[in-house]
Design a protein around this motif. Structure first.
Motif, PDB file in Angstrom:
ATOM      1  N   HIS A  61      10.802   4.194  -4.972  1.00 45.47           N
ATOM      2  CA  HIS A  61      12.061   4.298  -4.224  1.00 45.47           C
ATOM      3  C   HIS A  61      11.875   4.874  -2.825  1.00 45.47           C
ATOM      4  CE1 HIS A  61      11.745   8.438  -5.817  1.00 45.47           C
ATOM      5  NE2 HIS A  61      12.422   8.771  -4.732  1.00 45.47           N
ATOM      6  N   GLN A  62      10.652   5.314  -2.504  1.00 43.33           N
ATOM      7  CA  GLN A  62      10.419   5.929  -1.192  1.00 43.33           C
ATOM      8  C   GLN A  62      10.073   4.924  -0.101  1.00 43.33           C
ATOM      9  OE1 GLN A  62       7.616   9.128  -2.936  1.00 43.33           O
ATOM     10  NE2 GLN A  62       8.535  10.134  -1.167  1.00 43.33           N
TER      11      GLN A  62
ATOM     12  N   VAL B 143       4.369  12.642   4.210  1.00 40.12           N
ATOM     13  CA  VAL B 143       4.321  12.265   5.623  1.00 40.12           C
ATOM     14  C   VAL B 143       2.872  12.025   6.062  1.00 40.12           C
ATOM     15  CG1 VAL B 143       4.916  12.949   7.983  1.00 40.12           C
ATOM     16  CG2 VAL B 143       6.446  13.555   6.089  1.00 40.12           C
ATOM     17  N   GLU B 144       1.968  12.880   5.604  1.00 41.24           N
ATOM     18  CA  GLU B 144       0.538  12.671   5.889  1.00 41.24           C
ATOM     19  C   GLU B 144       0.091  11.288   5.426  1.00 41.24           C
ATOM     20  OE1 GLU B 144      -2.292  15.859   4.834  1.00 41.24           O
ATOM     21  OE2 GLU B 144      -0.505  16.965   4.213  1.00 41.24           O
ATOM     22  N   ILE B 145       0.478  10.943   4.198  1.00 42.07           N
ATOM     23  CA  ILE B 145       0.091   9.648   3.632  1.00 42.07           C
ATOM     24  C   ILE B 145       0.624   8.499   4.491  1.00 42.07           C
ATOM     25  CG2 ILE B 145       0.488   8.081   1.685  1.00 42.07           C
ATOM     26  CD1 ILE B 145       0.447  10.577  -0.134  1.00 42.07           C
ATOM     27  N   ILE B 146       1.890   8.593   4.858  1.00 39.78           N
ATOM     28  CA  ILE B 146       2.518   7.529   5.652  1.00 39.78           C
ATOM     29  C   ILE B 146       1.816   7.365   6.997  1.00 39.78           C
ATOM     30  CG2 ILE B 146       4.646   6.831   6.837  1.00 39.78           C
ATOM     31  CD1 ILE B 146       6.132   8.421   4.548  1.00 39.78           C
ATOM     32  N   VAL B 147       1.555   8.484   7.667  1.00 41.67           N
ATOM     33  CA  VAL B 147       0.917   8.432   8.986  1.00 41.67           C
ATOM     34  C   VAL B 147      -0.501   7.866   8.888  1.00 41.67           C
ATOM     35  CG1 VAL B 147       0.055   9.846  10.895  1.00 41.67           C
ATOM     36  CG2 VAL B 147       2.349  10.249   9.987  1.00 41.67           C
ATOM     37  N   LYS B 148      -1.240   8.277   7.884  1.00 41.64           N
ATOM     38  CA  LYS B 148      -2.612   7.783   7.734  1.00 41.64           C
ATOM     39  C   LYS B 148      -2.646   6.291   7.416  1.00 41.64           C
ATOM     40  CE  LYS B 148      -4.735  12.202   6.528  1.00 41.64           C
ATOM     41  NZ  LYS B 148      -5.317  13.056   5.477  1.00 41.64           N
TER      42      LYS B 148
ATOM     43  N   GLU C  96       0.829  -1.204   0.000  1.00 43.59           N
ATOM     44  CA  GLU C  96       0.000   0.000   0.000  1.00 43.59           C
ATOM     45  C   GLU C  96       0.863   1.254   0.000  1.00 43.59           C
ATOM     46  OE1 GLU C  96      -3.908   2.030   2.027  1.00 43.59           O
ATOM     47  OE2 GLU C  96      -3.479  -0.098   2.285  1.00 43.59           O
ATOM     48  N   LEU C  97       1.948   1.242   0.750  1.00 45.59           N
ATOM     49  CA  LEU C  97       2.852   2.397   0.759  1.00 45.59           C
ATOM     50  C   LEU C  97       3.491   2.594  -0.617  1.00 45.59           C
ATOM     51  CD1 LEU C  97       4.555   1.902   4.242  1.00 45.59           C
ATOM     52  CD2 LEU C  97       3.229   3.906   3.551  1.00 45.59           C
ATOM     53  N   ARG C  98       3.881   1.512  -1.266  1.00 44.67           N
ATOM     54  CA  ARG C  98       4.480   1.609  -2.606  1.00 44.67           C
ATOM     55  C   ARG C  98       3.476   2.150  -3.628  1.00 44.67           C
ATOM     56  NH1 ARG C  98       8.992  -1.511  -4.396  1.00 44.67           N
ATOM     57  NH2 ARG C  98       7.768  -2.231  -6.177  1.00 44.67           N
ATOM     58  N   ASN C  99       2.221   1.788  -3.445  1.00 41.50           N
ATOM     59  CA  ASN C  99       1.188   2.271  -4.353  1.00 41.50           C
ATOM     60  C   ASN C  99       0.850   3.739  -4.113  1.00 41.50           C
ATOM     61  OD1 ASN C  99       0.928  -0.207  -5.640  1.00 41.50           O
ATOM     62  ND2 ASN C  99      -0.655  -0.933  -4.221  1.00 41.50           N
TER      63      ASN C  99
END
Length: 462
Positions: A18-19, A54-59, A10-13
């Motif tokens: 590369h993040q 960062v918002e995306i990662i935290v959510k 989900e994070l890769r999508n």
């Protein structure tokens, strides 16, 4: 597909490929800081490029109910960035842009991954500099998270004094600003002071607006040697009482001077030594230098050398800043433990004497140094982590010096922060105020996902 694999996908999508990484080497690199605390790798490492990332990662972390640990350069000394409950480490190294220099306002706006040296290189074009100098070339986000200070705090103050505004991503993914651009404000609670020093437990800092200063017209450094540590500390107190506007004043004891000479290839006198620096205009500095020389000589100073040449000054401060590495280099196979307490200046001489007696009593090999202008000192210990007796003695030493400091109105940590290493002293130092801190944590991070079990939480707490 297990939970970690689903989280990774989900994070890769949601981010660029590369993040997000689950590479074992990268995870190991983010499993520790520069402390002696036990490492623990995260499940995943992410590299945001802006606050929206960062918002995306935290959510997403919230949706998967996993912890989030902010990470700068890993230079912390109390286990702040070690993800003992795995989850996601947010590495801010890609958020490393100087966004705006407001030279007329003496302000600069930066992303959290900008380092101190990177910022000062940019500011030099404008005749400005950023004052906080913790020794390590740490990131500004990490320095704010731990309320870093260092050699120049006696004149310019600590990190908290430099922060005008922060952009912070909260535990629920919302973004707030904690201040503004004005020099002062009486509006609302002081959220700058709340988030500076919160060690990533209340939110992820994604932008900082910081106070900067004009580069001094003239700088003079000095090195003063004394027969005893007491003489050196008392000389500092007298200099401060005389109102000399000194910019830096550092104490290095005899064992540390020996290590410095070996590592830095210097020939400094191996006695308790003060490293000093004066900032200002040339006529004013002449008076300050003369006055300081008279004061230190009244306290048995055996020799004092003044350095105005830039290369000589840099060599002097490099020797001081490299002391930790000097100890590491001189003790291969051992791990560095750095203590950190701060006492009222009137108690400093007694505190350092007590520390040296404790080191000798426990038969440990350690040096004492510190930012004596603000009552902060450190012990550098090299430990064999496989020797349980030696590790236990080091813990005893830390207990003794922290107890001494707290009994005299001091603190268990002057600048390194709490992390995991100093949590056990929080109740004794803060009393019922610790419950207030825990309530703030619960209000802003009710599920305990942001850098969990650090600063105010005990391991056994939910």
């Amino acid at each position: 597909m297990n939970k970690t694999e689903s989280l990774y996908e989900e994070l890769r999508n949601s981010l660029k490929e590369h993040q997000v990484s689950r590479n074992e080497t990268l995870r190991e690199q983010h499993s520790h800081d520069e402390s002696y605390h036990k490492p623990s790798p995260p499940d995943l490492v992410t590299f945001p490029e802006n606050s929206h990332d960062v918002e995306i990662i935290v959510k997403i972390a919230n949706a998967y109910e996993v912890p989030v640990t902010p990470y700068g350069l890993g230079t912390s000394l109390e286990g702040h960035v070690i993800p003992y409950h795995q989850g996601i480490t947010i590495d801010f190294s890609e958020m490393n842009r100087v966004l705006e220099v407001r030279e007329s306002d003496f302000l600069v706006k930066v992303q959290p991954g900008v380092t101190r040296s990177q910022l000062n290189k940019e500011l030099k074009k404008y005749g400005l500099f950023f004052s906080v100098d913790p020794g390590a070339d740490a990131t500004l986000g990490g320095m704010a998270a731990t309320n870093a200070s260092g050699t120049t705090s006696v004149k310019y103050g600590v990190m908290r004094d430099q922060v005008r505004d922060l952009e912070v991503v909260l535990a629920d993914g919302n973004v707030i600003h904690t201040g503004n651009l004005a020099q002062k404000s009486a509006s609302g609670y002081n959220l700058n002071s709340l988030f500076v020093g919160s060690e990533g437990t209340l939110g992820c800092i994604t932008e900082l607006t910081l106070k900067v200063y004009g580069i001094p017209e003239h700088i003079v450094a000095a090195r003063a040697s004394f027969p005893a540590v007491d003489d050196a500390v008392e000389a500092v107190v007298s200099v401060l009482q005389a109102g000399v506007p000194i910019a830096r004043v550092e104490l290095v004891d005899e064992p540390s001077m020996k290590q410095a000479n070996i590592f830095s290839d210097t020939r400094y006198k191996e006695q308790p030594t003060l490293f000093l620096e004066f900032h200002g205009n040339e006529p004013g500095l002449r008076h300050d230098v003369t006055f300081t020389k008279e004061i230190v000589e009244d306290h048995n100073c055996e020799e004092i050398y003044f350095e105005e040449d830039n290369a000589a000054r840099n060599r002097l401060w490099e020797a001081r800043h490299n002391l930790a590495y000097a100890y590491i280099h001189g003790n291969p196979g051992k791990k560095l433990m750095v203590t950190d307490v701060c006492v009222p200046i009137s108690e400093l001489a007694g505190a350092i004497k007590h520390a040296r007696e404790a080191i000798d009593h426990l038969n440990l090999d350690g040096g004492i140094l510190g930012h004596v202008g603000d009552g902060n000192y450190h012990i550098l210990l090299m430990l064999n982590m496989d020797d349980s007796e030696e590790v236990n003695k080091a813990e005893q030493l830390n207990e003794r010096i922290v107890g001494y400091a707290l009994e005299r109105g001091g603190t268990c940590t002057g600048e390194h922060g709490v992390g995991v290493g100093k949590m056990k002293y929080q109740q004794k130092e803060h009393g019922h105020a610790l419950e207030v801190m825990k309530n703030i944590k619960k209000a802003l991070d009710p599920d305990g996902r942001l850098n969990p079990y650090k600063l105010v939480h005990n391991r056994e707490e939910n």
